[in-house]
Write a protein that holds these residues in place. Structure first.
Motif, PDB file in Angstrom:
ATOM      1  N   ASP A   8       0.863  -1.183   0.000  1.00  0.00           N
ATOM      2  CA  ASP A   8       0.000   0.000   0.000  1.00  0.00           C
ATOM      3  C   ASP A   8       0.899   1.232   0.000  1.00  0.00           C
ATOM      4  OD1 ASP A   8      -1.789   1.989   0.199  1.00  0.00           O
ATOM      5  OD2 ASP A   8      -2.629   1.399   2.139  1.00  0.00           O
ATOM      6  N   THR A  10       0.104   4.145  -0.471  1.00  0.00           N
ATOM      7  CA  THR A  10      -0.534   5.352   0.065  1.00  0.00           C
ATOM      8  C   THR A  10      -0.312   5.458   1.575  1.00  0.00           C
ATOM      9  OG1 THR A  10      -2.689   4.367   0.603  1.00  0.00           O
ATOM     10  CG2 THR A  10      -2.376   5.121  -1.665  1.00  0.00           C
ATOM     11  N   ALA A  11       0.229   4.405   2.186  1.00  0.00           N
ATOM     12  CA  ALA A  11       0.430   4.411   3.643  1.00  0.00           C
ATOM     13  C   ALA A  11       1.826   4.931   3.972  1.00  0.00           C
ATOM     14  CB  ALA A  11       0.255   2.998   4.199  1.00  0.00           C
ATOM     15  N   SER A  12       1.967   5.515   5.154  1.00  0.00           N
ATOM     16  CA  SER A  12       3.246   6.133   5.517  1.00  0.00           C
ATOM     17  C   SER A  12       4.353   5.095   5.706  1.00  0.00           C
ATOM     18  CB  SER A  12       3.083   6.962   6.789  1.00  0.00           C
ATOM     19  OG  SER A  12       2.582   6.135   7.820  1.00  0.00           O
ATOM     20  N   ASP A  13       3.981   3.844   5.975  1.00  0.00           N
ATOM     21  CA  ASP A  13       5.025   2.829   6.193  1.00  0.00           C
ATOM     22  C   ASP A  13       5.296   2.010   4.925  1.00  0.00           C
ATOM     23  OD1 ASP A  13       2.751   1.298   6.012  1.00  0.00           O
ATOM     24  OD2 ASP A  13       3.188   0.062   7.773  1.00  0.00           O
ATOM     25  N   ALA A  14       4.980   2.582   3.752  1.00  0.00           N
ATOM     26  CA  ALA A  14       5.190   1.841   2.497  1.00  0.00           C
ATOM     27  C   ALA A  14       6.636   1.349   2.344  1.00  0.00           C
ATOM     28  CB  ALA A  14       4.780   2.706   1.307  1.00  0.00           C
ATOM     29  N   GLN A  16       8.745   0.407   4.599  1.00  0.00           N
ATOM     30  CA  GLN A  16       8.949  -0.760   5.478  1.00  0.00           C
ATOM     31  C   GLN A  16       8.240  -1.993   4.909  1.00  0.00           C
ATOM     32  OE1 GLN A  16       8.155   2.250   6.606  1.00  0.00           O
ATOM     33  NE2 GLN A  16       9.751   2.814   8.052  1.00  0.00           N
ATOM     34  N   GLN A  17       7.031  -1.786   4.380  1.00  0.00           N
ATOM     35  CA  GLN A  17       6.330  -2.913   3.739  1.00  0.00           C
ATOM     36  C   GLN A  17       7.206  -3.484   2.622  1.00  0.00           C
ATOM     37  OE1 GLN A  17       2.268  -2.036   2.353  1.00  0.00           O
ATOM     38  NE2 GLN A  17       2.303  -0.209   3.627  1.00  0.00           N
ATOM     39  N   ALA A  97      -6.341   7.724  -1.049  1.00  0.00           N
ATOM     40  CA  ALA A  97      -5.840   7.264   0.251  1.00  0.00           C
ATOM     41  C   ALA A  97      -7.000   6.845   1.150  1.00  0.00           C
ATOM     42  CB  ALA A  97      -5.042   8.381   0.912  1.00  0.00           C
ATOM     43  N   TRP A  98      -6.737   5.925   2.051  1.00  0.00           N
ATOM     44  CA  TRP A  98      -7.676   5.428   3.065  1.00  0.00           C
ATOM     45  C   TRP A  98      -8.812   4.595   2.488  1.00  0.00           C
ATOM     46  CZ3 TRP A  98      -5.010   6.006   7.116  1.00  0.00           C
ATOM     47  CH2 TRP A  98      -4.278   7.173   7.334  1.00  0.00           C
ATOM     48  N   SER A 193      15.776   0.255  -0.323  1.00  0.00           N
ATOM     49  CA  SER A 193      14.371   0.195  -0.708  1.00  0.00           C
ATOM     50  C   SER A 193      14.033  -1.271  -0.884  1.00  0.00           C
ATOM     51  CB  SER A 193      14.137   0.939  -2.023  1.00  0.00           C
ATOM     52  OG  SER A 193      14.620   0.137  -3.080  1.00  0.00           O
TER      53      SER A 193
END
Ligand SMILES: Cc1cc2nc3c(=O)[nH]c(=O)nc-3n(C[C@H](O)[C@H](O)[C@H](O)COP(=O)(O)OP(=O)(O)OC[C@H]3O[C@@H](n4cnc5c(N)ncnc54)[C@H](O)[C@@H]3O)c2cc1C
Length: 361
Positions: A8, A10-14, A16-17, A97-98, A193
């Motif tokens: 995702d 759009t999420a701030s932890d992209a 880390q994902q 987002a969301w 990355s």
């Protein structure tokens, strides 16, 4: 096995994902290469196995053929979004987002169209939510926060931390699609990355979801009705004069409700053991023990609980402990000041009847 790594963006932890998924796929490629040299060429490109990834977890896979789906914002730069992907082949899906509802709906469509066997998500709340909702929507199976996996052609076993990290448990998933989110231990902090030393990403499909709604600023109601509830408090258990605690021996939700009603008739507070709350037979704020409250009641009557250490810690300060259990060898029987060998719910109902008889007036 065909896998779709989902990020995702759009999420701030992209990032880390992306890093976690990259570590996982590298470990999977390593395992498949070691065992059968069967990773299909050109799908997962990464030559080296990060030694750090091997320390974090194990991926046993006969074959693992992966591509990535990146959810990107409507205005996001497409090349930049694609660089999150840990594989060369990338599907780009633009979404406001969301809008997890749109994300899950789109993934369910991919499954319905004969999509991958395994949907793989990163760690954290995004991965947990998407994996859970997708499995529910598609009738698949789900496990979140996995440390190790063993991927076979038609099923998967995964190891994960349970009970606040005190134990490791192994889960077997068979229902397709397999929806898996990773433990945060897979985040490979050494990789800049998700791509490591991969070639340029190849975006082979790009779709846009929810753009019309976003343009019209139509925000679907997430919450349609709000009711304020008083904050739950367990202080009645801590300060009780008499406390009745019911365990799994009460049998089922109906047994717990009978025990709670009897406690109320006696004028006693009512608590439960953790498995009772975990079964949904009583609210979580009723738990007595290390996961809940520690009582100093004058009298504590324990029915149908074995007396496990994590529970006993919660009652050991009571002045008088009475245990009701069918098993005279249950630990609670020797922990208690008074033990009654019998059916817990029947005995507490009888005690309530006697208490009502003795009550003046
Ligand atoms: C990190 C961690 C934290 C934990 N925290 C807590 C906690 O805070 N609180 C807690 O309770 N547990 C906690 N646990 C779980 C705990 O270890 C035990 O598993 C739990 O207390 C067992 O609950 P129980 O006694 O209801 O069930 P069981 O152990 O299954 O015992 C049921 C008992 O009922 C008896 N019985 C069966 N039928 C009847 C009947 N008809 N009448 C009378 N007796 C009957 C059986 O003989 C048995 O002794 C924790 C575990 C971990 C790992």
């Amino acid at each position: 096995m065909r896998a779709l790594a989902v990020i995702d963006g759009t999420a701030s932890d992209a990032p880390q994902q992306a890093r976690a998924l990259a570590s996982f796929l590298r470990a999977g490629e390593h395992s498949a290469g070691e065992r059968s040299r069967a990773v299909r060429g050109g799908v997962v490109h990464s030559a080296a196995v990060h030694s750090a990834a091997v320390h974090r977890g194990r991926v046993q896979a006969e074959t693992l053929e992966a591509e990535t789906l990146v959810f990107a914002g409507l205005a996001a730069d497409r090349e930049e979004a694609a660089t999150l992907a840990p594989t060369s082949a990338v599907r780009l899906v633009r979404v406001p987002a969301w809008r997890r509802d749109l994300q899950v709906g789109y993934l369910a469509e991919i499954h319905a169209a004969g999509g991958p066997d395994l949907f793989l998500f990163g760690p954290g709340r995004v991965g947990v939510e998407l994996a859970g909702r997708l499995s529910r929507r598609t009738g698949g199976s789900v496990v979140s926060g996995v440390l190790d996996v063993d991927l076979q052609s038609d099923h998967l076993t995964a190891r994960k931390a349970v009970y606040s990290g005190y134990l490791r448990a192994r889960f077997a998933l068979t229902g397709a699609p397999l929806c898996v989110s990773l433990d945060a231990a897979w985040i490979d902090a050494t990789a800049a990355s998700g791509r490591g030393e991969l070639d340029r990403p190849r975006i082979f499909s790009e779709v846009v979801l929810g753009a019309a709604e976003a343009a019209a600023e139509v925000v679907p109601p997430v919450v349609s009705d709000v009711e304020m509830l008083a904050a739950a408090s367990a202080s009645d258990l801590v300060n009780a004069d008499v406390l009745v605690v019911a365990g799994r021996g009460a049998g089922n939700r109906a047994g717990i409700e009978r025990a709670a009603a009897a406690a109320q008739r006696m004028g006693a507070a009512f608590g439960v053991t953790r498995p009772v709350a975990m079964n949904g037979w009583a609210p979580m704020d009723r738990i007595v023990g290390v996961s809940g409250v520690r009582t100093a009641a004058r009298a504590c009557i324990v029915i149908g609980a074995s007396g496990a250490p994590a529970f006993y810690w919660g009652i050991e300060r009571a002045q008088l402990i009475v245990a009701v259990n069918l098993d005279d060898r249950a630990p609670i029987v020797s922990q208690a000041d008074v033990a009654i060998i019998g059916d817990g719910v029947s005995v507490i109902e009888e005690l309530a009847r006697l208490a009502e008889q003795r009550r003046p007036g």
